[in-house]
Write a protein that holds these residues in place. Structure first.
Motif, PDB file in Angstrom:
ATOM      1  N   ALA A  33     -32.804  25.319 -15.181  1.00 38.17           N
ATOM      2  CA  ALA A  33     -32.326  26.367 -16.373  1.00 38.17           C
ATOM      3  C   ALA A  33     -33.522  26.188 -17.416  1.00 38.17           C
ATOM      4  O   ALA A  33     -34.984  25.785 -17.556  1.00 38.17           O
ATOM      5  CB  ALA A  33     -31.876  24.450 -17.782  1.00 38.17           C
ATOM      6  N   VAL A  34     -34.587  27.354 -18.649  1.00 40.15           N
ATOM      7  CA  VAL A  34     -34.533  27.810 -19.397  1.00 40.15           C
ATOM      8  C   VAL A  34     -34.344  27.490 -20.834  1.00 40.15           C
ATOM      9  O   VAL A  34     -33.330  28.215 -20.538  1.00 40.15           O
ATOM     10  CB  VAL A  34     -35.559  28.478 -18.838  1.00 40.15           C
ATOM     11  N   ASN A  35     -35.177  27.060 -21.378  1.00 36.99           N
ATOM     12  CA  ASN A  35     -34.726  26.848 -23.082  1.00 36.99           C
ATOM     13  C   ASN A  35     -36.504  27.218 -23.436  1.00 36.99           C
ATOM     14  O   ASN A  35     -36.867  26.430 -23.293  1.00 36.99           O
ATOM     15  CB  ASN A  35     -34.196  25.421 -23.830  1.00 36.99           C
ATOM     16  N   TRP A  36     -36.037  28.132 -24.894  1.00 35.73           N
ATOM     17  CA  TRP A  36     -36.731  28.207 -25.648  1.00 35.73           C
ATOM     18  C   TRP A  36     -37.237  28.154 -27.006  1.00 35.73           C
ATOM     19  O   TRP A  36     -35.588  28.406 -27.064  1.00 35.73           O
ATOM     20  CB  TRP A  36     -37.728  29.556 -25.435  1.00 35.73           C
ATOM     21  N   TYR A  37     -37.537  26.952 -27.775  1.00 37.04           N
ATOM     22  CA  TYR A  37     -37.223  26.457 -28.809  1.00 37.04           C
ATOM     23  C   TYR A  37     -38.703  27.080 -29.388  1.00 37.04           C
ATOM     24  O   TYR A  37     -39.783  27.851 -29.724  1.00 37.04           O
ATOM     25  CB  TYR A  37     -37.324  25.199 -29.188  1.00 37.04           C
ATOM     26  N   ARG A  38     -38.453  27.681 -30.850  1.00 38.60           N
ATOM     27  CA  ARG A  38     -39.176  27.854 -32.127  1.00 38.60           C
ATOM     28  C   ARG A  38     -39.274  26.740 -32.966  1.00 38.60           C
ATOM     29  O   ARG A  38     -37.778  26.286 -33.651  1.00 38.60           O
ATOM     30  CB  ARG A  38     -39.252  28.896 -32.593  1.00 38.60           C
ATOM     31  N   GLN A  39     -40.138  26.955 -33.698  1.00 40.64           N
ATOM     32  CA  GLN A  39     -40.316  25.552 -35.481  1.00 40.64           C
ATOM     33  C   GLN A  39     -41.307  26.275 -36.295  1.00 40.64           C
ATOM     34  O   GLN A  39     -42.416  26.880 -36.014  1.00 40.64           O
ATOM     35  CB  GLN A  39     -40.286  24.282 -35.158  1.00 40.64           C
TER      36      GLN A  39
END
Length: 121
Positions: A33-39
């Protein structure tokens, strides 16, 4: 110690594109699985894009149609292609991967250190 190394961030103008990359610092067997987050400053971290082991994807409404998440298990890398960037996309982007370090291991979760994306108007 396994680390995720991100690259591809930078300063661009509205409408430009960037591709973020995420790779493990050691040899691995497989990315599931791949997830990209941003803040963004003063905001909570949000999930931008996700890719399951089965190939299903999900995107935040704000990026749907502009961002594409992918993985390449030959290169053992994950990517976030970001097109038509907007100033509101400005944030620190972090990858979150579920990895098999070897075929006899169990999947483990790792985080990247984050890369800055700044979009000027």
């Amino acid at each position: 110690q396994v680390q995720l190394v991100e690259s591809g961030g930078g300063l661009v103008k509205a409408g430009d594109a960037l591709r973020l990359s995420c790779a493990a610092s050691v040899s691995i067997f497989k990315i599931t699985a791949v997830n990209w987050y941003r803040q963004a400053p003063g905001k909570q971290r949000e999930l931008v894009a996700g890719l399951t082991d089965d190939g299903d994807t999900n995107y935040a409404t704000s990026v749907k149609g502009r961002f594409t998440v992918s993985r390449d298990n030959r290169k053992k890398m994950a990517f976030l292609q970001m097109n038509s960037l907007k100033p509101e996309d400005t944030a620190v982007y972090s990858c979150n991967l579920i990895l098999w370090l070897d075929p006899f291991d169990t999947p483990r979760q790792f985080w990247g250190q984050g890369t800055q994306v700044t979009v000027s108007s």
